[in-house]
Design a protein around this motif. Sequence first.
Motif, PDB file in Angstrom:
ATOM      1  N   GLN A   1     -14.658   6.867  -2.935  1.00  0.00           N
ATOM      2  CA  GLN A   1     -13.637   7.833  -3.643  1.00  0.00           C
ATOM      3  C   GLN A   1     -13.707   7.544  -5.032  1.00  0.00           C
ATOM      4  OE1 GLN A   1     -10.002   7.450  -1.652  1.00  0.00           O
ATOM      5  NE2 GLN A   1     -10.513   8.137   0.112  1.00  0.00           N
TER       6      GLN A   1
ATOM      7  N   ASP B   1      -3.094   8.151  10.555  1.00  0.00           N
ATOM      8  CA  ASP B   1      -3.726   7.460   9.484  1.00  0.00           C
ATOM      9  C   ASP B   1      -4.718   6.408   9.925  1.00  0.00           C
ATOM     10  OD1 ASP B   1      -3.606   6.832   6.239  1.00  0.00           O
ATOM     11  OD2 ASP B   1      -3.152   5.015   7.227  1.00  0.00           O
TER      12      ASP B   1
ATOM     13  N   HIS C   1      -3.166  12.151  -1.744  1.00  0.00           N
ATOM     14  CA  HIS C   1      -2.809  10.718  -2.286  1.00  0.00           C
ATOM     15  C   HIS C   1      -3.812   9.865  -2.380  1.00  0.00           C
ATOM     16  CE1 HIS C   1      -2.909  10.113   1.916  1.00  0.00           C
ATOM     17  NE2 HIS C   1      -2.840   8.775   1.650  1.00  0.00           N
ATOM     18  N   ASP C   2      -5.095   9.897  -1.955  1.00  0.00           N
ATOM     19  CA  ASP C   2      -6.096   9.106  -2.115  1.00  0.00           C
ATOM     20  C   ASP C   2      -7.011   9.848  -3.201  1.00  0.00           C
ATOM     21  OD1 ASP C   2      -5.222   7.141  -0.592  1.00  0.00           O
ATOM     22  OD2 ASP C   2      -6.458   8.029   1.167  1.00  0.00           O
TER      23      ASP C   2
ATOM     24  N   ARG D   1      -5.612   4.386  -7.491  1.00  0.00           N
ATOM     25  CA  ARG D   1      -5.106   5.569  -6.748  1.00  0.00           C
ATOM     26  C   ARG D   1      -3.811   5.901  -7.540  1.00  0.00           C
ATOM     27  NH1 ARG D   1      -5.479   4.033  -0.566  1.00  0.00           N
ATOM     28  NH2 ARG D   1      -5.243   2.488  -1.493  1.00  0.00           N
TER      29      ARG D   1
ATOM     30  N   ARG E   1      -0.516   9.419  -8.922  1.00  0.00           N
ATOM     31  CA  ARG E   1       0.602   9.125  -8.268  1.00  0.00           C
ATOM     32  C   ARG E   1       1.924   9.309  -9.101  1.00  0.00           C
ATOM     33  NH1 ARG E   1      -1.170   4.927  -3.665  1.00  0.00           N
ATOM     34  NH2 ARG E   1      -2.411   6.151  -2.531  1.00  0.00           N
TER      35      ARG E   1
ATOM     36  N   ASN F   1      -9.509  -0.975  -7.184  1.00  0.00           N
ATOM     37  CA  ASN F   1      -9.712   0.037  -6.100  1.00  0.00           C
ATOM     38  C   ASN F   1     -10.823  -0.559  -5.186  1.00  0.00           C
ATOM     39  OD1 ASN F   1      -9.751   2.692  -5.178  1.00  0.00           O
ATOM     40  ND2 ASN F   1     -11.708   2.847  -5.860  1.00  0.00           N
TER      41      ASN F   1
ATOM     42  N   ASN G   1     -11.189   8.274  -8.223  1.00  0.00           N
ATOM     43  CA  ASN G   1      -9.759   8.563  -8.388  1.00  0.00           C
ATOM     44  C   ASN G   1      -9.547   9.180  -9.842  1.00  0.00           C
ATOM     45  OD1 ASN G   1      -8.641   7.174  -6.020  1.00  0.00           O
ATOM     46  ND2 ASN G   1      -9.320   5.207  -6.953  1.00  0.00           N
TER      47      ASN G   1
ATOM     48  N   ASP H   1       0.786  -1.041  -0.127  1.00  0.00           N
ATOM     49  CA  ASP H   1      -0.076   0.037   0.017  1.00  0.00           C
ATOM     50  C   ASP H   1       0.790   1.219   0.000  1.00  0.00           C
ATOM     51  OD1 ASP H   1      -2.283   1.679   0.119  1.00  0.00           O
ATOM     52  OD2 ASP H   1      -2.594   1.330   2.188  1.00  0.00           O
TER      53      ASP H   1
ATOM     54  N   ASP I   1     -11.511   1.362  -2.472  1.00  0.00           N
ATOM     55  CA  ASP I   1     -12.078   2.374  -1.549  1.00  0.00           C
ATOM     56  C   ASP I   1     -13.465   2.987  -2.465  1.00  0.00           C
ATOM     57  OD1 ASP I   1     -10.425   2.722   0.681  1.00  0.00           O
ATOM     58  OD2 ASP I   1      -9.060   3.211  -0.636  1.00  0.00           O
TER      59      ASP I   1
ATOM     60  N   HIS J   1     -12.622   9.898   6.628  1.00  0.00           N
ATOM     61  CA  HIS J   1     -13.555  10.499   5.665  1.00  0.00           C
ATOM     62  C   HIS J   1     -15.064   9.960   6.499  1.00  0.00           C
ATOM     63  CE1 HIS J   1     -11.715  11.531   2.038  1.00  0.00           C
ATOM     64  NE2 HIS J   1     -10.746  10.739   2.355  1.00  0.00           N
TER      65      HIS J   1
END
Length: 498
Positions: free
Chosen positions: A354, A200, A297-298, A408, A412, A349, A356, A57, A351, A242
């Motif tokens: 969210q 985090d 970064h997310d 993500r 990046r 992904n 991306n 990760d 998450d 979040h």
Amino acid sequence: MKNQVQLITYVDRLGGQRDGTDLARLTRLLSAPGSPLAGVFGGVHLLPFFHAIDGADAGFDPIDHTQVDPRLGGWADIKALTERLDVMADVIVNHMSSDSPQFLDYSEKGEASAYAGLFLTLDGVFPQGASERDLLAVYRPRPGLPLTYATLKNGERRILWTTFTAAQIDIAVHHPQGRAYLSSILRSFADNGIRMVRLDAVGYAVKKAGDSCFMMPETFDFIGEFAQEARALGIEVLVEIHAYHQRQIEIAAKVDWVYDFALPPLVLHAFNFHTATALKRWIAIRPANALTVLDTHDGIGIIDIGADASDREAHPGLVSPQELDELVECIHAASQGESRQATGAAASNLDLYQVNCTFFDAMGRDETAYLLARAVQFFLPGVPQVYYVGLLAGHNDMALLARSQVGRDINRHHYRDDEIARECERPVVRRLIELIRLRNRHAAFGGRFALLDSGETSLHLRWEQAQDWAELRVDFATQSHALTYSLPEGGEGRLAFS
């Protein structure tokens, strides 16, 4: 924490080469005379620089949280950077790598290991066993249960608590071993000049049978205790959560700093729906002790402006469910469908709350709108942070996404030195840097903030301190705008973005 704009960056993705000099190179980039970014930022949030930065990760699964990855440099390099800028680092409180020495020792020795109490198992949370109702009550940011069946090296079979991935084993934060581990991280940071930490995944750190295991009263207690320990070492604490927007307000009342994660989708909503209503409603109630962001970064959070999943009728979102769904589609359209390839169930992904995408691409690469979005961010109370890709108005990295198949990674990108120099010459980046310098230097931003009356499609913000003032007007329907400010010698200065 200085009231100046901070940079968020990976050490190795902004001119790094992973040759042991990356931290020194970053220090020069941000402070050396002649560098395009010299003196631009008051602080920098270094995303995980621990051993190892390339795990399951991207460093958020540390093998050794107290060791700098030698491909980046060492603690002396961190300390040298702290002498020039405020430095924030992550404390990954919820989990550690399955390749860590502690877990390998536990796997080999089982309950005979000195670290047996460090890792959370199903039995550790549910000693009497867990019913289906118990497990369904656990809040999940990702599909599936937070559990991994494992056979240890010594042959024992255990069910480990793994909130995120099987390679990230959750820590028993209240066990003496857990507390000692987290305390050792704080001491390492304090000894090397780090004065800000980001907790985090702290919302998941405390588990309790029969509850959601997310942001419970016991979680607040843990955050308070940990923050007190950090403050005793001269370290401020940022909580990363979040969640439903009212919960963010509640959290802010109990901690040093929170993120304003509602801001990015609300700014996008304002431009896409040509209305400032939802944004102004949030500005009127949002916490002032916030780090304002448009990108990190997310991904771009959606849950932060939606209804509370536990009771949507009683706790509606800042925008309607229909508009929230439409907003996601607007982002996909603005990015020419690229964000769709990196979001939801696509590209590994997990998450699901969210989207991306780089923020610049989420705005359809509209330079005027992008700079106005940054102006809104910088004019709100709090300390602004700018992600390194956003600083350079970066595009979606589809090649990296194709290689890694991690959603993500679209946001990046690895920038080479020549890319940084070239990108800093783009007009949109030069104007953004000019805006950052204004936000850092103008005395008005240390004074009183006001949200002034304006029409449905527009926003009017003002700062005042003695004779100093700065004012922003934006119309989201037409993109007409005015950013004006007082000059030391009298008169009025102005920035224009079109």
